[in-house]
Every structure is written in C-alpha cells, then in structure tokens.
Write an enzyme that holds these catalytic residues in place. Sequence first.
Site, mmCIF file in Angstrom:
data_model
loop_
_atom_site.group_PDB
_atom_site.id
_atom_site.type_symbol
_atom_site.label_atom_id
_atom_site.label_comp_id
_atom_site.label_asym_id
_atom_site.label_seq_id
_atom_site.Cartn_x
_atom_site.Cartn_y
_atom_site.Cartn_z
ATOM 1 N N HIS A 10 -6.169 -32.844 17.788
ATOM 2 C CA HIS A 10 -5.072 -33.690 18.292
ATOM 3 C C HIS A 10 -3.941 -32.847 18.861
ATOM 4 O O HIS A 10 -2.823 -33.343 19.024
ATOM 5 C CB HIS A 10 -4.572 -34.595 17.167
ATOM 6 C CG HIS A 10 -5.644 -35.531 16.695
ATOM 7 N ND1 HIS A 10 -5.887 -36.751 17.272
ATOM 8 C CD2 HIS A 10 -6.592 -35.376 15.734
ATOM 9 C CE1 HIS A 10 -6.912 -37.328 16.673
ATOM 10 N NE2 HIS A 10 -7.365 -36.517 15.740
ATOM 11 N N LYS A 46 0.840 -1.198 0.000
ATOM 12 C CA LYS A 46 0.000 0.000 0.000
ATOM 13 C C LYS A 46 0.879 1.253 0.000
ATOM 14 O O LYS A 46 0.693 2.156 -0.803
ATOM 15 C CB LYS A 46 -0.920 -0.026 1.225
ATOM 16 C CG LYS A 46 -1.782 1.194 1.355
ATOM 17 C CD LYS A 46 -2.761 1.076 2.514
ATOM 18 C CE LYS A 46 -3.414 2.435 2.759
ATOM 19 N NZ LYS A 46 -4.363 2.413 3.866
ATOM 20 N N GLU A 71 10.400 -4.709 4.634
ATOM 21 C CA GLU A 71 10.444 -6.118 4.236
ATOM 22 C C GLU A 71 10.160 -6.272 2.744
ATOM 23 O O GLU A 71 10.874 -6.970 2.013
ATOM 24 C CB GLU A 71 9.387 -6.930 5.022
ATOM 25 C CG GLU A 71 9.667 -7.070 6.497
ATOM 26 C CD GLU A 71 9.108 -5.925 7.339
ATOM 27 O OE1 GLU A 71 8.845 -4.826 6.777
ATOM 28 O OE2 GLU A 71 8.953 -6.111 8.550
ATOM 29 N N LYS A 110 9.156 -0.948 14.272
ATOM 30 C CA LYS A 110 9.719 -0.725 12.927
ATOM 31 C C LYS A 110 10.843 0.304 13.003
ATOM 32 O O LYS A 110 11.900 0.146 12.410
ATOM 33 C CB LYS A 110 8.651 -0.133 12.000
ATOM 34 C CG LYS A 110 7.627 -1.082 11.465
ATOM 35 C CD LYS A 110 6.793 -0.307 10.424
ATOM 36 C CE LYS A 110 5.484 -0.982 10.125
ATOM 37 N NZ LYS A 110 4.621 -0.204 9.258
ATOM 38 N N GLY A 134 -4.863 -1.728 4.960
ATOM 39 C CA GLY A 134 -4.121 -2.888 4.458
ATOM 40 C C GLY A 134 -4.834 -4.197 4.753
ATOM 41 O O GLY A 134 -4.957 -5.070 3.898
ATOM 42 N N ARG A 135 -5.334 -4.343 5.989
ATOM 43 C CA ARG A 135 -5.959 -5.609 6.371
ATOM 44 C C ARG A 135 -7.362 -5.756 5.795
ATOM 45 O O ARG A 135 -8.015 -6.785 6.005
ATOM 46 C CB ARG A 135 -5.967 -5.741 7.896
ATOM 47 C CG ARG A 135 -6.582 -4.557 8.625
ATOM 48 C CD ARG A 135 -6.194 -4.585 10.094
ATOM 49 N NE ARG A 135 -6.675 -3.421 10.841
ATOM 50 C CZ ARG A 135 -6.016 -2.268 10.928
ATOM 51 N NH1 ARG A 135 -4.889 -2.089 10.276
ATOM 52 N NH2 ARG A 135 -6.502 -1.264 11.663
ATOM 53 N N GLU A 154 -4.974 -6.264 14.727
ATOM 54 C CA GLU A 154 -4.444 -4.951 14.339
ATOM 55 C C GLU A 154 -5.573 -3.908 14.420
ATOM 56 O O GLU A 154 -5.319 -2.718 14.609
ATOM 57 C CB GLU A 154 -3.846 -5.002 12.921
ATOM 58 C CG GLU A 154 -2.782 -3.940 12.684
ATOM 59 C CD GLU A 154 -2.040 -4.093 11.366
ATOM 60 O OE1 GLU A 154 -2.654 -3.865 10.310
ATOM 61 O OE2 GLU A 154 -0.841 -4.429 11.371
HETATM 62 O O1 F6P Z 1 3.077 -2.833 9.788
HETATM 63 C C1 F6P Z 1 1.713 -2.985 9.631
HETATM 64 C C2 F6P Z 1 1.256 -2.659 8.229
HETATM 65 O O2 F6P Z 1 1.210 -1.300 8.050
HETATM 66 C C3 F6P Z 1 -0.090 -3.300 7.954
HETATM 67 O O3 F6P Z 1 -1.148 -2.544 8.395
HETATM 68 C C4 F6P Z 1 -0.019 -3.473 6.482
HETATM 69 O O4 F6P Z 1 -0.969 -4.405 6.030
HETATM 70 C C5 F6P Z 1 1.398 -3.956 6.310
HETATM 71 O O5 F6P Z 1 2.127 -3.205 7.255
HETATM 72 C C6 F6P Z 1 1.985 -3.800 4.953
HETATM 73 O O6 F6P Z 1 1.959 -2.485 4.527
HETATM 74 P P1 F6P Z 1 2.163 -2.099 3.017
HETATM 75 O O7 F6P Z 1 1.062 -2.731 2.231
HETATM 76 O O8 F6P Z 1 2.109 -0.605 2.980
HETATM 77 O O9 F6P Z 1 3.500 -2.621 2.571
#
Ligand code: F6P
Length: 571
Positions: A402, A213, A219, A535, A285-286, A371
């Site tokens: 199990h 987003k 990452e 972060k 995002g979620r 979240e």
């Molecule tokens: O760190 C949390 C977050 O901001 C989430 O809310 C989001 O889904 C995820 O990181 C990834 O963010 P992006 O889509 O901006 O890479």
Amino acid sequence: MTSVPARLPVDATTTNAWGSLTELSKNLRPDLRGWFAADPARAERLSHQAADLHVDLSKNLVTDDVLAALLALADEVKLTERRDAMFAGEHINVTEDRAVLHTALRRPAEEPLTVDGQDITADVQDELAKVYAFAEKVRSGEWTGVTGEPVRTIVNIGIGGSDLGPVMAYEALEPYVQDGLEVRFVSNIDPTDVAQKTADLDPTTTLFIVASKTFGTLETLTNARLARDWLWRSLVAAGAVEDSEEGRADAVAKHFVAVSTALDKVEAFGIDPENAFGFWDWVGGRYSVDSAIGTSLAVAIGPDAFAEFLGGFHAMDEHFRTEPLERNVPVLMGLLNVWYVNFRDAHTHAVLPYAQQLHRFPAYLQQLTMESNGKSVRWDGTPVTSDTGEVFWGEPGTNGQHAFYQLIHQGTRTIPADFIAVANPAYPLTDAVGDGGAVEAGADVHGLFLANFFAQTKALAFGKTADEVRAEGVAEDLVSAKVFSGNRPTTSILAPALTPSVLGQLVALYEHITFVQGVVWGIDSFDQWGVELGKKLALEIAPAVAGDEAALAAQDPSTAALIAKYRELRA
Ligand code: F6P
C-alpha cells in the site's frame, strides 16, 4: 599469518564468463510467461532447499545459459577458493589484515579450529558459556540490582552492528522472550532516544548492556554516560542508594555490563571486566549478532533458544561450504544479484518479509550488504572495474503493497525483490465473521496474508497484457495505465516457521550472498573505511556548533552558514 590465496583479485570483467554474460544480456528478451509455458518443470528445477529454507528462483530473469555463465564466472573469480580461505581463518580482510571468522561463532563445540596457533572454537565456547551463565542468572532472578530486585528491563546501548542485529533478532523472536523480561535498544546519539527509552523505567529493575566492539564509538559511549547518569540520579531520588562514590560504584556494578573486544576501555568506563563479555577482531560488527553482541537476545530468549539460533547459522554455513554451486542457494542468489547489478542495470534490491516479526530485517540487511559491498576500490587498492553494491531496502508485506509496490509493478526500474514468508505464524488467528464476500467466516488470517505473498510475485512475473485488460471491459483510453508488463524478477523464500534456527539460517544466507558478490567484484567486504570521514568531521565541527567562532570560520561557506543558522534557531 597464512598467505591469502588469490591475493590479487581476479578482474571479473576480463573473464570469458563476463563476455558471455554481456552477450547473453544483450540478446535476452525476458519472457517469464513463455519460459514457464515452454518448460513446466522450471519452478521445480529452479527451486532449492537450503537447511529449512525453500527457495524458488524460477521467477528470476535467467535462462539456463545465463545460469551456466554465472556459475562459470564464480569459477573464474575463484569463489570457492576464497570461501574456503574465509572458513579456514586466512586474512581475507586484507585492508585490516584480519581473519573473517563469524562462521566460527556458530561452529559446533566439538569441531576445533586453529587459527594463528589459537583454538578459536574453544575461545568461542568459553565466552558463550559466560554469556549463557549470565543469561541464566538474569532470567532466574539471581542477578539483582542494588535493592535486591530482579531485572525486568534490559537496555542494550549500541549502534550499527551492536544494535541492528540484536534488535532485529529480538523483534523476530519475540514469542520466545521470557515473560516479565523486556529488552529496549538505544542507539542514536539524538538524546531523544535514551530519554524516551528510560522515561518510564524503574532503575532498580533495569540493567544496561553497553555493546560496542571498539568501545570507542561516540554515540554509544555518550549514551552509556547518559544512562549511567540517569541511573545514579534516579536511584538516589528513589532513596535506593547513597549519593557517594561507593554508592555509585555499586550501582554501576549491579546495573551495567558490557560487550566489547576492548576490555581495557570497558574497565576505564567503570564496568568491572568480570561483567564484560568479549569477542574478537575477526568478527565484523555487522557479522556479530551471533557473538556476545547478542547477549541481550540470549538473556531474552534463553541459552537453549540462542544455541538453536547459532545452529541455524551453522546449518546455512554448511550448505554454503559443501553444496555444489549449482544448488548452492547463497551462491546462486549472490550471482543473480551480480547479474542484475552488472548486466540488467538494477540499482536497488528490495527485501520484503511477509512476517511482521521481521520488520527490522531490511534495516539489518542494509548495514550487512551496503557497509560490506559499497566500495569503489578492490582489495588490492585498485579501482573496481564494474558497478558494485546495490541499495538494499524494504518493508514488511503487506504494508509495502500500500506504499511503494506501485513502482515495483509499473515503474521504469528493474527492482529484483526477495519475498520471505513462513508457513506457520506465531499468532494464528481466524476471522470469525469474515466480510460476507471474499473473506469467509472462520478464514485463517495467515492464509489471507500469504495469499498476498503468492499473488505479488505472480503479478510481478506474469503481469497483465493489454488484451487481458480490454477483456475486462476497460475503456480504451485507460488500458495502458492498467497494463502490467510482468517480467519483474523475484525470489521467494518459504520457511516452516520463524524459529530461532530459521532466523539464524536467514541471516547466514544473506551474509554469504554478500560475500559472493564481494568476491566477484574483487572487494574487501569486511572493512568499512567509508564511515570514517564523517565521524572525524563531526568531532571537528562539534566546537563550531557549540559556539567556537574560530572553528566556525574554518568551515566551508555552506557548512558555516548552516551551523550559524542552527545557532540562531537554537533556543
Ligand atoms: O561506523 C560503523 C561501525 O564501525 C560499524 O561497522 C559498527 O557496527 C558500528 O560502527 C558500531 O561499532 P562499535 O560496535 O565498535 O561501537
């Protein structure tokens, strides 16, 4: 922008309904055996239909008085007002001053919605059309890599909402995936992830989708650079491209697309904005699997099935928006969660899909619910006045049976659990031979599977008394260990089959459950400030990890010692 109704959250704990619920809880002696015996219609009365989902709430620890008080609570906290504000595009994400319009992503094309002077539906449809055209190109083989080969593997690079929704839905809808196409998902910055996912790939038939987003997530951008590097190196090694600036640009153009709200950053990464799909800051995002973030899924299952997926969301949106509260499933399930968290001391909530294809659904829900509702302040910045978000967790049945069901059946904690099953499996198999005992030759294995689904909720609700244990001839000193208390609350959700529509319905159901809980607690379920500190610290700590002594010395003693130990161990 339009004002936010009920700008100040109602403090639920000051309502009359909260007082009633407190009293009711104090006096409640859960007795599901007795309640069902006294009221044979309980199952029917407390079962509801929401789109294709049959939802049985009757094994929850509630009386009619409790349900009435929960509905009164919804009224006192102005739930419907806030729901309507969300659907209308008001800025109910107060701390980020944003509209919350994931419901617009699945709104039918013929229903315009104007927000901030912009026809949102038209924007959504334009972007969907781009995603669908791209999906068709990849599926038909028209989209080719540098050597003219069609795409066989798509690698979605994203994390959080840019990963969990797509991977969950891809796994759930695997029977709908076009033959010859595979999607892999890289999310973790652990280099193992990208290394393993690319190890056996042919670069000439691989297409990367960088989904972010913000297009600023450490990452995802790190993994995207690693993937870009892998692509160049392996294409050059295969003699597929020249090791030149143009060769590299061509490789990125043909093997990388992006999904983001930040198209300028996409371009800076080297991806042509023509090959980028957008969405908007009013999609969290979620809450984004049904936006262009679902591009990998749209390619895999095709535009028709993706449209059906969106249709399922919309069907649940309509149920949530229009159904009277006493039959409104997301409202009732959200209120039940409030009941358990705030009045019955539940700390966690299990989600147990009896559908192997839903094996990533609990992980997906963890981000959606935790979240969203893991907050200690309300949307006006004041402290919350009650406990908020419970821990969501789960694994598919029967695997969980199990493993951890022991604690759900006989532990000291109340763990409300949602059991989810579908009547028709994607892979209907029969056991031709059987076991010569309980399993007859020719047994329908899905039937056996679902016998477990029914048995578990029955055992949890009704348990087994000491007398029943004794009647089985159990030695007296073992009786207490074999008693099941019962009165352990469950909700059963049964759908006809795991179609794209049903999956959309399930996701939207939990989105709205989460919303309902957030409104009762007065929190902003659409921000996520709690992820920021870690972060930021990771970026500050990185130099110390890499060997910078001054940065190491600036750490607290525990962190400094751990980093020093790491540096000592690292070969
Ligand atoms: O760190 C949390 C977050 O901001 C989430 O809310 C989001 O889904 C995820 O990181 C990834 O963010 P992006 O889509 O901006 O890479």
